[in-house]
Scaffold this active site. Structure first.
Site, PDB file in Angstrom:
ATOM      1  N   GLY A   1      52.061  -1.264   9.059  1.00  0.00           N
ATOM      2  CA  GLY A   1      51.036  -0.475   9.756  1.00  0.00           C
ATOM      3  C   GLY A   1      50.406   0.520   8.797  1.00  0.00           C
ATOM      4  O   GLY A   1      51.058   0.974   7.857  1.00  0.00           O
TER       5      GLY A   1
ATOM      6  N   GLY B   1      60.321  -2.625   6.589  1.00  0.00           N
ATOM      7  CA  GLY B   1      60.127  -4.073   6.438  1.00  0.00           C
ATOM      8  C   GLY B   1      59.641  -4.402   5.035  1.00  0.00           C
ATOM      9  O   GLY B   1      60.110  -5.365   4.404  1.00  0.00           O
TER      10      GLY B   1
ATOM     11  N   ASP C   1      56.651   7.277  10.712  1.00  0.00           N
ATOM     12  CA  ASP C   1      57.931   7.426  11.416  1.00  0.00           C
ATOM     13  C   ASP C   1      58.986   8.221  10.626  1.00  0.00           C
ATOM     14  O   ASP C   1      59.967   8.672  11.194  1.00  0.00           O
ATOM     15  CB  ASP C   1      58.525   6.047  11.734  1.00  0.00           C
ATOM     16  CG  ASP C   1      57.584   5.181  12.550  1.00  0.00           C
ATOM     17  OD1 ASP C   1      56.675   5.739  13.193  1.00  0.00           O
ATOM     18  OD2 ASP C   1      57.749   3.944  12.533  1.00  0.00           O
TER      19      ASP C   1
ATOM     20  N   GLU D   1      58.390   7.686  21.637  1.00  0.00           N
ATOM     21  CA  GLU D   1      58.173   6.391  22.305  1.00  0.00           C
ATOM     22  C   GLU D   1      59.466   5.580  22.427  1.00  0.00           C
ATOM     23  O   GLU D   1      59.588   4.736  23.306  1.00  0.00           O
ATOM     24  CB  GLU D   1      57.129   5.564  21.543  1.00  0.00           C
ATOM     25  CG  GLU D   1      57.556   5.187  20.126  1.00  0.00           C
ATOM     26  CD  GLU D   1      56.571   4.272  19.401  1.00  0.00           C
ATOM     27  OE1 GLU D   1      55.603   3.808  20.014  1.00  0.00           O
ATOM     28  OE2 GLU D   1      56.795   4.023  18.204  1.00  0.00           O
TER      29      GLU D   1
ATOM     30  N   ARG E   1      51.459  15.641  34.398  1.00  0.00           N
ATOM     31  CA  ARG E   1      50.506  14.707  33.775  1.00  0.00           C
ATOM     32  C   ARG E   1      51.113  14.171  32.491  1.00  0.00           C
ATOM     33  O   ARG E   1      51.985  14.814  31.908  1.00  0.00           O
ATOM     34  CB  ARG E   1      49.198  15.420  33.457  1.00  0.00           C
ATOM     35  CG  ARG E   1      48.507  15.959  34.676  1.00  0.00           C
ATOM     36  CD  ARG E   1      47.158  16.512  34.316  1.00  0.00           C
ATOM     37  NE  ARG E   1      46.521  17.084  35.480  1.00  0.00           N
ATOM     38  CZ  ARG E   1      46.579  18.362  35.806  1.00  0.00           C
ATOM     39  NH1 ARG E   1      47.261  19.195  35.046  1.00  0.00           N
ATOM     40  NH2 ARG E   1      45.976  18.808  36.876  1.00  0.00           N
TER      41      ARG E   1
ATOM     42  N   ILE F   1      45.926   7.319  17.211  1.00  0.00           N
ATOM     43  CA  ILE F   1      45.244   8.408  16.496  1.00  0.00           C
ATOM     44  C   ILE F   1      46.211   9.091  15.515  1.00  0.00           C
ATOM     45  O   ILE F   1      45.801   9.716  14.560  1.00  0.00           O
ATOM     46  CB  ILE F   1      44.589   9.469  17.424  1.00  0.00           C
ATOM     47  CG1 ILE F   1      45.624  10.180  18.268  1.00  0.00           C
ATOM     48  CG2 ILE F   1      43.480   8.889  18.262  1.00  0.00           C
ATOM     49  CD1 ILE F   1      45.115  11.537  18.755  1.00  0.00           C
TER      50      ILE F   1
HETATM   51  O1  F6P Z   1      55.730   2.223  12.080  1.00  0.00           O
HETATM   52  C1  F6P Z   1      54.581   2.890  12.488  1.00  0.00           C
HETATM   53  C2  F6P Z   1      54.291   2.638  13.953  1.00  0.00           C
HETATM   54  O2  F6P Z   1      53.094   3.306  14.297  1.00  0.00           O
HETATM   55  C3  F6P Z   1      55.410   3.038  14.914  1.00  0.00           C
HETATM   56  O3  F6P Z   1      55.458   4.426  15.166  1.00  0.00           O
HETATM   57  C4  F6P Z   1      55.074   2.198  16.110  1.00  0.00           C
HETATM   58  O4  F6P Z   1      56.215   1.961  16.907  1.00  0.00           O
HETATM   59  C5  F6P Z   1      54.565   0.932  15.474  1.00  0.00           C
HETATM   60  O5  F6P Z   1      54.110   1.270  14.173  1.00  0.00           O
HETATM   61  C6  F6P Z   1      53.440   0.273  16.222  1.00  0.00           C
HETATM   62  O6  F6P Z   1      53.218  -0.956  15.630  1.00  0.00           O
HETATM   63  P1  F6P Z   1      51.858  -1.779  15.719  1.00  0.00           P
HETATM   64  O7  F6P Z   1      50.910  -1.178  14.733  1.00  0.00           O
HETATM   65  O8  F6P Z   1      52.246  -3.166  15.336  1.00  0.00           O
HETATM   66  O9  F6P Z   1      51.373  -1.656  17.129  1.00  0.00           O
END
Ligand code: F6P
Length: 332
Positions: free
Chosen positions: A12, A112, A135, A222, A249, A256
């Site tokens: 990512g 990864g 992360d 999350e 809420r 972002i």
């Molecule tokens: O590793 C970065 C991250 O944004 C995580 O915080 C999140 O769980 C994941 O990538 C989301 O992955 P993708 O971009 O495949 O939706």
């Protein structure tokens, strides 16, 4: 003879990738006279021999720009696709590496990517890894670039929102929630590393309510334990509203957190990581990941990094101190 190296960004995207590419490239070219190629779209570029030449001009003006000039992908060249009996991608990579007369490939990415980099080193391709991810969960380093930018974005949203439950990213780690929660004045911070009960979350909110503090900021990662058919924040908000009757809420910050210009801290960290990686290559010190530990840059062998995560220590002093200031993290 001057070395010839490749750079790729994988996984990512996150703020600071261009600063890292620039740090590697400028140090390699200006300090060591190396030739530098940039593979496009992560490991795909390495498999399909898609690259651009990176000269000084291409490395200028990118320090503050979000995203990556090389593009990225989640391609995992060692992973067998369903039904496949042979995997030709590692062999293609090896052939391209030899054809292009490369001495090393700098792999910039998260867990990864570091795993793939270690596998490449094992089949005879020299690599150096640079840890990036919002992360902050790469094993072997205390910091990844991208993290500070994500926390800043989340903190800003935090302090401007009247919404009570704010969900931040982080995958299985609670780093972003912990830092954004502390920096944004969160009253309740829920992270995957600490067990909590919704009953006690509600008690904490009701206690604040009874102290004439009708608004509570709840920051949730999350990755916290929640039903799979809903988001973490929607679940927590629904439970609070149902169990306490207090209007609730929720906001999910989403992508972002990965976009935009890197913070000053991330620009500096990514630049230092990049420059350090180029120096490792100049010394021929391959198979390493650049790392930041105990206030210093250094490196760690890539085969010690793979398959492990850096998670928040529930007994961290920061958490202990915040608990004493009334922040609820879960059950001790
Ligand atoms: O590793 C970065 C991250 O944004 C995580 O915080 C999140 O769980 C994941 O990538 C989301 O992955 P993708 O971009 O495949 O939706």
């Amino acid at each position: 003879m001057a070395k010839r190296i490749g750079i790729l960004t994988a996984g990512g995207d996150c703020p600071g990738l261009n600063a890292a590419i620039r740090g590697v490239g400028k140090t390699a070219i200006l300090n060591h006279g190396m030739e530098v190629l940039g593979f496009t779209a992560g490991f795909s570029g390495l498999i399909w021999k898609e690259y651009i030449e990176l000269d000084e001009a291409k490395l200028s003006g990118i320090l503050t720009v979000g995203g990556t000039i090389l593009g990225t992908s989640r391609e995992k060249p060692f992973k067998m696709e369903k039904g496949e009996e042979t995997n030709e991608k590692p062999a293609l990579i090896k052939k391209n590496y030899q054809d292009l007369e490369l001495d090393c490939v700098v792999c910039i990415g998260g867990n990864g990517t570091m795993k793939t980099a270690a596998q490449l080193q094992k089949i005879g391709i020299n690599v150096v890894g640079i840890p990036k991810t919002i992360d902050n969960d790469v094993y072997g380093t205390e910091l990844t670039f991208g993290f500070d930018s994500a926390v800043s974005i989340a903190t800003e949203a935090n302090s401007h929102q009247r919404a009570m439950v704010i969900e931040v990213m982080g995958h299985d780690a609670g780093w972003i929630a912990l830092y954004a929660g502390l920096a944004g004045g969160g009253d309740i911070i829920l992270i995957p590393e600490i067990k909590f009960s919704m009953e006690n979350v509600c008690k904490a909110i009701e206690k604040r309510f009874s102290m004439r503090k009708p608004y509570s900021i709840v920051v949730v990662a999350e990755g916290i334990d929640h039903p799979s058919n809903t988001s973490a924040s929607a679940y927590v908000a629904e439970r609070i509203q149902t169990l306490t009757g207090i209007e609730t809420r929720d906001t999910r910050l989403g992508y972002i957190q990965r976009g935009g210009s890197p913070t000053a801290m991330d620009r500096i960290l990514a630049t230092r990581y990049g420059a350090y990686a180029a120096e490792l290559i100049a010394k021929g010190d391959y198979g390493q990941m650049v790392a930041f530990r105990h206030g210093k840059l250094g490196s760690i062998p890539l085969d010690k990094v793979g398959g492990k995560l850096s998670l928040v220590d529930p007994n961290d002093q920061m958490i202990e101190k915040a608990r004493k200031m009334g922040v609820y993290f879960g059950d001790e």
